[in-house]
Design an enzyme around this catalytic site. Structure first.
Site, PDB file in Angstrom:
ATOM      1  N   GLU A   1      61.561 -60.212 -28.102  1.00 14.42           N
ATOM      2  CA  GLU A   1      60.793 -61.181 -28.899  1.00 14.42           C
ATOM      3  C   GLU A   1      61.295 -62.615 -28.683  1.00 14.42           C
ATOM      4  O   GLU A   1      61.006 -63.506 -29.487  1.00 14.42           O
ATOM      5  CB  GLU A   1      60.837 -60.832 -30.390  1.00 14.42           C
ATOM      6  CG  GLU A   1      60.378 -59.425 -30.755  1.00 14.42           C
ATOM      7  CD  GLU A   1      58.901 -59.149 -30.474  1.00 14.42           C
ATOM      8  OE1 GLU A   1      58.201 -60.064 -30.010  1.00 14.42           O
ATOM      9  OE2 GLU A   1      58.470 -58.005 -30.704  1.00 14.42           O
TER      10      GLU A   1
ATOM     11  N   HIS B   1      63.685 -61.544 -37.576  1.00 11.62           N
ATOM     12  CA  HIS B   1      62.591 -60.561 -37.553  1.00 11.62           C
ATOM     13  C   HIS B   1      63.137 -59.219 -38.010  1.00 11.62           C
ATOM     14  O   HIS B   1      64.139 -58.732 -37.474  1.00 11.62           O
ATOM     15  CB  HIS B   1      62.035 -60.447 -36.132  1.00 11.62           C
ATOM     16  CG  HIS B   1      61.114 -59.284 -35.919  1.00 11.62           C
ATOM     17  ND1 HIS B   1      59.993 -59.055 -36.701  1.00 11.62           N
ATOM     18  CD2 HIS B   1      61.148 -58.273 -35.018  1.00 11.62           C
ATOM     19  CE1 HIS B   1      59.377 -57.962 -36.280  1.00 11.62           C
ATOM     20  NE2 HIS B   1      60.064 -57.457 -35.261  1.00 11.62           N
TER      21      HIS B   1
ATOM     22  N   HIS C   1      62.001 -55.112 -39.699  1.00 14.66           N
ATOM     23  CA  HIS C   1      60.956 -54.112 -39.936  1.00 14.66           C
ATOM     24  C   HIS C   1      61.015 -53.688 -41.409  1.00 14.66           C
ATOM     25  O   HIS C   1      61.482 -52.600 -41.733  1.00 14.66           O
ATOM     26  CB  HIS C   1      61.153 -52.920 -38.999  1.00 14.66           C
ATOM     27  CG  HIS C   1      60.897 -53.251 -37.555  1.00 14.66           C
ATOM     28  ND1 HIS C   1      61.029 -52.335 -36.544  1.00 14.66           N
ATOM     29  CD2 HIS C   1      60.488 -54.408 -36.961  1.00 14.66           C
ATOM     30  CE1 HIS C   1      60.727 -52.905 -35.374  1.00 14.66           C
ATOM     31  NE2 HIS C   1      60.401 -54.167 -35.604  1.00 14.66           N
TER      32      HIS C   1
ATOM     33  N   GLU D   1      59.911 -65.434 -59.548  1.00 13.82           N
ATOM     34  CA  GLU D   1      60.672 -66.369 -58.708  1.00 13.82           C
ATOM     35  C   GLU D   1      59.960 -66.694 -57.392  1.00 13.82           C
ATOM     36  O   GLU D   1      60.288 -67.681 -56.738  1.00 13.82           O
ATOM     37  CB  GLU D   1      62.057 -65.786 -58.392  1.00 13.82           C
ATOM     38  CG  GLU D   1      61.988 -64.571 -57.496  1.00 13.82           C
ATOM     39  CD  GLU D   1      63.359 -64.135 -56.934  1.00 13.82           C
ATOM     40  OE1 GLU D   1      63.513 -62.949 -56.666  1.00 13.82           O
ATOM     41  OE2 GLU D   1      64.234 -64.991 -56.752  1.00 13.82           O
TER      42      GLU D   1
ATOM     43  N   HIS E   1      53.875 -53.994 -38.564  1.00 13.65           N
ATOM     44  CA  HIS E   1      55.079 -54.161 -37.743  1.00 13.65           C
ATOM     45  C   HIS E   1      56.275 -54.691 -38.541  1.00 13.65           C
ATOM     46  O   HIS E   1      57.336 -54.090 -38.517  1.00 13.65           O
ATOM     47  CB  HIS E   1      54.752 -55.089 -36.551  1.00 13.65           C
ATOM     48  CG  HIS E   1      55.865 -55.236 -35.572  1.00 13.65           C
ATOM     49  ND1 HIS E   1      55.660 -55.355 -34.217  1.00 13.65           N
ATOM     50  CD2 HIS E   1      57.214 -55.319 -35.738  1.00 13.65           C
ATOM     51  CE1 HIS E   1      56.825 -55.453 -33.593  1.00 13.65           C
ATOM     52  NE2 HIS E   1      57.780 -55.448 -34.501  1.00 13.65           N
TER      53      HIS E   1
HETATM   54  P1  13P Z   1      64.241 -55.833 -29.203  1.00 13.00           P
HETATM   55  O1  13P Z   1      65.197 -54.644 -29.210  1.00 13.00           O
HETATM   56  O2  13P Z   1      63.789 -56.165 -27.799  1.00 13.00           O
HETATM   57  O3  13P Z   1      64.804 -56.990 -29.948  1.00 13.00           O
HETATM   58  O4  13P Z   1      62.899 -55.363 -29.935  1.00 13.00           O
HETATM   59  C1  13P Z   1      62.935 -54.896 -31.245  1.00 13.00           C
HETATM   60  C2  13P Z   1      61.711 -55.264 -32.008  1.00 13.00           C
HETATM   61  O5  13P Z   1      61.742 -55.257 -33.211  1.00 13.00           O
HETATM   62  C3  13P Z   1      60.479 -55.643 -31.269  1.00 13.00           C
HETATM   63  O6  13P Z   1      59.535 -56.208 -32.125  1.00 13.00           O
HETATM   64 ZN    ZN Z   2      59.845 -55.621 -34.219  1.00 14.61          ZN
END
Ligand code: 13P
Ligand code: ZN
Length: 284
Positions: free
Chosen positions: A116, A140, A142, A170, A211
């Site tokens: 990413e 980023h 999940h 909040e 995602h």
């Molecule tokens: P990477 O291991 O390449 O960072 O990818 C993980 C991910 O969350 C892709 O969206």
């Molecule tokens: Zn991801």
């Protein structure tokens, strides 16, 4: 100074481990990048490697030319960062056009920066410009409940912002600009990077449908805290909608205006639309 002893490295590793402990980083899920300050680069320069040739970033970020970033490696597991940072992380340098990078430290067992990287760097470029250089962290993760919400709410900035604000008092104070939503797209490329960085012009939070989430902030605490707050709010919403089809009562548009006044934050009127009384049918 030893690179692993620097404050930014210790902060980065702690944040990554905090995210893992929260359950947001199954396998290699998620990625984290930090734009180093000039004095931090100076501090570690004697300990950086020469660099092993330039590799295309996959996007053009002239606004970041010559900058250094600490990044997670592609395919590396967040759970391993705390025990083996030199294998999981990298310090990269961008060239004078912001089109190529080279590895200056880390990934000692091989590997490349996160897939990413285009999204991270395009977000950094936007945030550096719109915050006068203050924002340095892009994260980023999940996040389970935000991902779940993207299956049951319309994928609109207004709907997600309003729902997340309503779930915890909040929230409008922590993310007064709201959140942006990117429809489902193939991850890891330039297209999703363009869409996400477009949202980062106005928001610090971008949700990727089905995602996860991207957050931007000045430092590790603020960026982690932002993502944590949004995800907590999403968890409350998932609990609500697991029990009843609609809310019996909630925080109203006028309540938000009062919060804005009390906490001196400007809440955009586009999120304060009138809704008939608390029925699931109004979530459009
Ligand atoms: P990477 O291991 O390449 O960072 O990818 C993980 C991910 O969350 C892709 O969206
Ligand atoms: Zn991801």
């Amino acid at each position: 100074m030893r690179i692993l002893d620097t404050k930014f490295m210790r902060g980065f590793i702690k944040m990554a481990d905090d995210g893992f402990q929260q359950g947001w980083h199954e396998r290699n899920g998620g990625n984290l990048t930090y734009r180093l300050k000039p004095e931090e680069v100076d501090e570690i320069k004697p300990r950086l490697g020469e660099g092993n040739g330039w590799t295309p970033v996959g996007a053009s970020v002239p606004g970041l030319a010559g900058e250094y970033f600490l990044v997670t490696g592609s395919g590396k597991y967040f759970r391993n960062i705390i025990v083996d940072p030199e294998a999981c992380l990298a310090i990269i340098e961008l060239d004078d056009k912001g089109e190529n990078y080279r590895l200056r430290w880390g990934l000692v067992e091989g590997g490349v920066p996160t897939s990413e990287l285009p999204t991270h760097l395009m977000n950094h470029e936007v945030k550096k410009r719109v915050t006068d250089g203050k924002h340095r962290v892009i994260y980023h993760a999940h996040t389970t409940n935000i991902i779940a919400l993207t299956f049951i709410l319309p994928l609109k900035d207004e709907v997600f912002t309003r729902e997340l604000w309503e779930a915890a008092t909040e929230c409008p104070v922590v993310f007064p600009q709201g959140v942006g939503v990117v429809k489902w797209m193939v991850p890891g490329g330039r297209d999703i990077a363009v869409e996400t960085s477009r949202l980062m012009e106005q928001y610090d939070v971008a949700i990727w449908a089905h995602h996860g989430m991207f957050c931007s902030g000045e430092n590790f605490d603020l960026t982690f805290g932002l993502l944590h707050t949004v995800e907590k709010s999403a968890e409350i919403l998932i609990k609500i909608y697991s029990v009843v089809p609609g809310k019996l009562q909630t925080i109203t548009a006028d309540n938000f205006r009062d919060v804005g006044e009390a906490f001196h934050v400007t809440l955009p009127e586009k999120f304060l639309f009138e809704k008939p009384d608390c029925e699931i049918g109004q979530r459009t």
